[in-house]
Enzyme design. Structure first.
Site, PDB file in Angstrom:
ATOM      1  CB  THR A  18     -12.431 -85.677   2.270  1.00  0.00           C
ATOM      2  OG1 THR A  18     -11.805 -86.643   1.432  1.00  0.00           O
ATOM      3  CG2 THR A  18     -13.440 -86.363   3.166  1.00  0.00           C
ATOM      4  NE  ARG A  22      -8.094 -80.395   4.866  1.00  0.00           N
ATOM      5  CZ  ARG A  22      -8.549 -81.226   5.781  1.00  0.00           C
ATOM      6  NH1 ARG A  22      -7.874 -82.327   6.045  1.00  0.00           N
ATOM      7  NH2 ARG A  22      -9.651 -80.952   6.446  1.00  0.00           N
ATOM      8  CB  SER A 113      -8.137 -81.236   9.542  1.00  0.00           C
ATOM      9  OG  SER A 113      -8.663 -82.089  10.517  1.00  0.00           O
ATOM     10  CG  HIS A 114      -5.861 -85.147   9.830  1.00  0.00           C
ATOM     11  ND1 HIS A 114      -6.977 -84.681   9.175  1.00  0.00           N
ATOM     12  CD2 HIS A 114      -5.263 -86.011   8.980  1.00  0.00           C
ATOM     13  CE1 HIS A 114      -7.054 -85.252   7.991  1.00  0.00           C
ATOM     14  NE2 HIS A 114      -6.031 -86.066   7.837  1.00  0.00           N
ATOM     15  CE  LYS A 126     -14.523 -77.365   7.112  1.00  0.00           C
ATOM     16  NZ  LYS A 126     -15.115 -78.612   7.559  1.00  0.00           N
ATOM     17  CG  ASP A 278      -8.597 -82.641  14.379  1.00  0.00           C
ATOM     18  OD1 ASP A 278      -9.326 -82.018  15.181  1.00  0.00           O
ATOM     19  OD2 ASP A 278      -8.852 -82.731  13.166  1.00  0.00           O
ATOM     20  CG  ASP A 280     -10.035 -79.021  12.130  1.00  0.00           C
ATOM     21  OD1 ASP A 280      -9.532 -80.086  12.524  1.00  0.00           O
ATOM     22  OD2 ASP A 280     -10.969 -78.989  11.307  1.00  0.00           O
ATOM     23  CG  ASP A 282     -12.781 -81.548  12.747  1.00  0.00           C
ATOM     24  OD1 ASP A 282     -11.647 -81.962  13.058  1.00  0.00           O
ATOM     25  OD2 ASP A 282     -13.139 -81.351  11.560  1.00  0.00           O
ATOM     26  NE  ARG A 283      -9.642 -86.076  11.637  1.00  0.00           N
ATOM     27  CZ  ARG A 283      -9.095 -86.923  10.783  1.00  0.00           C
ATOM     28  NH1 ARG A 283      -8.343 -87.921  11.242  1.00  0.00           N
ATOM     29  NH2 ARG A 283      -9.280 -86.781   9.492  1.00  0.00           N
ATOM     30  CB  THR A 345     -15.282 -90.840   3.543  1.00  0.00           C
ATOM     31  OG1 THR A 345     -15.239 -92.240   3.788  1.00  0.00           O
ATOM     32  CG2 THR A 345     -14.230 -90.145   4.381  1.00  0.00           C
ATOM     33  CD  GLU A 364     -16.359 -88.925   8.535  1.00  0.00           C
ATOM     34  OE1 GLU A 364     -16.216 -89.398   7.407  1.00  0.00           O
ATOM     35  OE2 GLU A 364     -15.914 -87.816   8.870  1.00  0.00           O
ATOM     36  CD  GLU A 365     -12.246 -94.323   9.303  1.00  0.00           C
ATOM     37  OE1 GLU A 365     -11.233 -94.603   9.967  1.00  0.00           O
ATOM     38  OE2 GLU A 365     -12.279 -93.437   8.427  1.00  0.00           O
ATOM     39  CB  SER A 366     -11.358 -90.543  10.314  1.00  0.00           C
ATOM     40  OG  SER A 366     -12.561 -89.810  10.111  1.00  0.00           O
ATOM     41  CE  LYS A 377     -13.725 -84.834  11.624  1.00  0.00           C
ATOM     42  NZ  LYS A 377     -13.770 -84.645  10.164  1.00  0.00           N
ATOM     43  NE  ARG A 501      -7.918 -91.787   4.839  1.00  0.00           N
ATOM     44  CZ  ARG A 501      -6.876 -91.143   5.367  1.00  0.00           C
ATOM     45  NH1 ARG A 501      -5.921 -91.825   5.977  1.00  0.00           N
ATOM     46  NH2 ARG A 501      -6.770 -89.827   5.271  1.00  0.00           N
TER      47      ARG A 501
HETATM   48  C1  VG1 Z   1     -10.284 -87.968   6.254  1.00  0.00           C
HETATM   49  C2  VG1 Z   1     -11.140 -88.953   7.010  1.00  0.00           C
HETATM   50  C3  VG1 Z   1     -12.593 -88.525   6.951  1.00  0.00           C
HETATM   51  C4  VG1 Z   1     -12.734 -87.098   7.485  1.00  0.00           C
HETATM   52  C5  VG1 Z   1     -11.806 -86.181   6.716  1.00  0.00           C
HETATM   53  C6  VG1 Z   1     -11.801 -84.778   7.272  1.00  0.00           C
HETATM   54  O1  VG1 Z   1     -10.650 -87.967   4.890  1.00  0.00           O
HETATM   55  O2  VG1 Z   1     -10.990 -90.251   6.494  1.00  0.00           O
HETATM   56  O3  VG1 Z   1     -13.367 -89.433   7.689  1.00  0.00           O
HETATM   57  O4  VG1 Z   1     -14.048 -86.648   7.342  1.00  0.00           O
HETATM   58  O5  VG1 Z   1     -10.469 -86.673   6.787  1.00  0.00           O
HETATM   59  O6  VG1 Z   1     -11.458 -84.777   8.618  1.00  0.00           O
HETATM   60  P1  VG1 Z   1      -9.818 -88.756   3.771  1.00  0.00           P
HETATM   61  O7  VG1 Z   1     -10.438 -88.391   2.461  1.00  0.00           O
HETATM   62  O8  VG1 Z   1      -8.398 -88.332   3.922  1.00  0.00           O
HETATM   63  O9  VG1 Z   1      -9.959 -90.205   4.100  1.00  0.00           O
HETATM   64  V1  VG1 Z   1     -10.669 -83.444   9.267  1.00  0.00           V
HETATM   65  O10 VG1 Z   1     -10.691 -83.630  10.904  1.00  0.00           O
HETATM   66  O11 VG1 Z   1      -9.142 -83.701   8.466  1.00  0.00           O
HETATM   67  O12 VG1 Z   1     -11.354 -82.095   8.642  1.00  0.00           O
HETATM   68 CO    CO Z   2     -10.121 -81.990  11.784  1.00  0.00          CO
END
Ligand code: VG1
Ligand code: CO
Length: 548
Positions: A18, A22, A113-114, A126, A278, A280, A282-283, A345, A364-366, A377, A501
């Site tokens: 996504t 990773r 990221s998270h 990336k 989060d 990095d 972006d959240r 997504t 995004e909902e995340s 983001k 999910r």
């Molecule tokens: C998750 C979230 C998605 C987001 C992605 C990257 O992906 O659901 O909405 O864009 O993380 O966010 P997945 O494939 O695990 O559902 V970040 O802040 O981790 O770069």
């Molecule tokens: Co992130």
């Protein structure tokens, strides 16, 4: 230049998910895992000789070593200049900002990221293109294809570059410019929001905020912006010192992992406004006093109030949301008479819409929200946007939400994550759902929790309205006659087993029904999801790992 050509062989599984590639740190630490992937990136690009690359990461464990490796490879592959954040740090939105501002050819962002960090944690990488956004699938697939046919990578025989001091040095023929990771981004944000009004609110003594940087990359950004530029009291930022392992925490701003912020915001003397970001940066998570804002609602509220912020005073071109995100923003777009787009997504799907001027806000909902100011983001941006709205409307966060629901109705929404599920079981579950798609529409399902009329069922496919590219298998959607829906997909960012999910959404127009506890409001759909997918039986799990 001492360019060295090192023989290598393809390593299986280097397919970006996504948001980039990773894997565990222990995987990235094994030469030539990182080297192969970086060479595969460069092999997928054209015409970058002499051009500028932006480089930075979220500062997690292995960031510093990886930056040195990439600098040498960028030099050996013929880039002209690299802009690298001091100590190798750039938040994801800041990297996007720097790429755009300095008209770079592209950028490499190091982040998982998270996901947790540290020697036993996760690492990621990336590639972002010259618009500042994550590479589209066409490029990520080319990178993957190239990773499968590598025979060599290029590097430089040179000592490490000192990244502690700002300024320019040479690495072979490459000019390495160490830049302040915060300045460009902070300046851009200051141009979008009313810093005088927000500053007055934060200094008033009657309004308190708590920003939880979760020991991740936003600490320095939050200090510069909230405390230095806006004058908030020093205690307004917590966990503001970035640590390589995020202090052992899980830098995911949700009610489960941001427990300190949640405890603070639910205490008797809670501040007025809470937020977290989060790993990095972006959240964002937005919290009022004893009140958590669902990310889908946050996007809708920002869209509805956008013109209160100077940068958006002229109105929005349109809004976009990822498919599993609730339709709350759609209702705002409809009222405003602007375009509304539903994408798969991942932020990479917003890039074309933003570049074409079709949308201004995305979400995004995340816990991801952003705009056309960058192509990622942006956590701190969302927090500033909320502060700007609060400074103008002089209402509590909760009052703003209740008012919003009164106008638009409420989209009850929740996501249930089942982390670390056996991959074969997770894939079996998705196949089981796919097998039902043809026969589900029109069916009435009788459960102890109620009767559910299925109206539609499909596996989401997206055709990009700008370049016509098609992305299939982006999540199973089951829509009910009353507009409720359940969505299932497997995560593309995890590194261990599979994460299932389950996204649940139910629309309620009547304000008298807007105070139901969310899980209770969604109880019927939760039972339906299990009935359709056989979650308990197939995963062996009674409850989700995380509920957001
Ligand atoms: C998750 C979230 C998605 C987001 C992605 C990257 O992906 O659901 O909405 O864009 O993380 O966010 P997945 O494939 O695990 O559902 V970040 O802040 O981790 O770069
Ligand atoms: Co992130």
């Amino acid at each position: 230049m001492n360019v060295k050509t090192i023989a290598t062989r393809p390593i299986a599984g280097q397919r970006p998910g996504t948001s980039g590639l990773r894997k565990k740190v222990t995987v990235f630490e094994q030469t030539p895992y990182l080297e192969n992937f970086v060479q595969a990136i460069f092999d997928s690009l054209d015409g970058y000789a002499g051009q500028t690359l932006v480089l930075g990461g979220d500062g997690r464990y292995h960031n510093a070593a990886a930056i040195q490796t990439i600098l040498k490879m960028a030099a050996a592959n013929g880039f002209g200049r690299v802009l690298v954040g001091r100590r190798g740090i750039l938040s994801t939105p800041a990297a996007s900002c720097v790429i755009r501002k300095h008209r770079a050819y592209g950028g490499i962002i190091l982040s998982a990221s998270h996901n947790p960090g540290g020697p036993e944690g996760d690492f990621g990488i990336k590639y972002n293109t010259g618009n500042g956004g994550p590479a589209p699938e066409k490029i990520t697939e080319a990178i993957y294809a190239n990773s499968g046919k590598l025979t060599r990578y290029l590097t430089l025989d040179a000592p490490d570059v000192d990244l502690d001091l700002l300024g320019s040095t040479k690495l072979g023929d490459l000019q390495v410019e160490v830049i302040d990771p915060v300045a460009d981004h902070a300046d851009l944000l200051a141009s979008l929001f009313d810093f005088d009004k927000i500053g007055a609110l934060l200094r008033s003594g009657t309004f308190r905020m708590c920003f939880d940087a979760m020991h991740a990359v936003t600490g320095p950004y939050a200090h510069e912006i909230f405390i230095k530029r806006l004058g908030a009291p020093a205690g307004s930022v917590i966990n503001g010192v970035p640590l390589e392992d995020f202090g052992g925490g899980h830098p995911d701003p949700n009610p489960t992992y941001a427990e300190q912020l949640i405890a603070t915001m639910f205490a008797d003397d809670a501040p007025d406004f809470g937020a977290a970001s989060d790993g990095d940066g972006d959240r964002n998570m937005i919290v009022g006093r004893r009140f958590i804002v669902t990310p889908s609602d946050s996007l809708a509220v920002l869209a509805a109030n956008a013109t209160l912020a100077p940068g958006y005073a002229g109105g929005l071109a349109g809004v976009a949301r990822s498919m599993p995100t609730s339709a709350a923003a759609d209702r705002v777009a409809e009222k405003l008479g602007i375009g509304c787009y539903e994408t798969p997504t991942g932020w990479k799907f917003f890039g074309n819409l933003l570049d074409a001027g079709k949308v201004t806000l995305c979400g995004e909902e995340s816990a991801g929200t952003g705009s056309d100011h960058v192509r990622e983001k942006d956590g701190v941006w969302a927090v500033l946007f909320w502060l700007n709205v609060l400074a103008e409307r002089k209402l509590s966060v909760e009052a703003i939400l209740r008012d919003h629901w009164k106008t638009y109705g409420r989209n009850y929404y929740s996501r249930h994550d089942y982390e670390g599920v056996d991959s074969a079981a997770a894939n079996g579950l998705v196949e089981h759902l796919r097998a039902q798609l043809a026969t589900l529409p029109g069916r009435r399902l009788e459960l102890p929790q109620g009767t559910f009329h299925v109206k539609s069922a499909d596996d989401f496919a997206y055709t990009d309205p700008v370049d016509g590219s098609v992305s299939t298998k982006q999540g199973i959607r089951v829509g009910l006659a009353d507009g409720s829906r359940v969505v299932f997909r497997l995560s593309g960012t995890g590194t261990e087993g599979a994460t299932l999910r389950v996204y649940l959404e139910r629309y309620v127009a009547d304000p008298a029904q807007h105070a139901i506890e969310t899980q209770q409001a969604l109880g019927g759909l939760i039972a339906l999801a299990d009935q359709l997918a056989g979650i308990r039986e197939r995963t062996g799990r009674d409850t989700p790992t995380v509920i957001t």
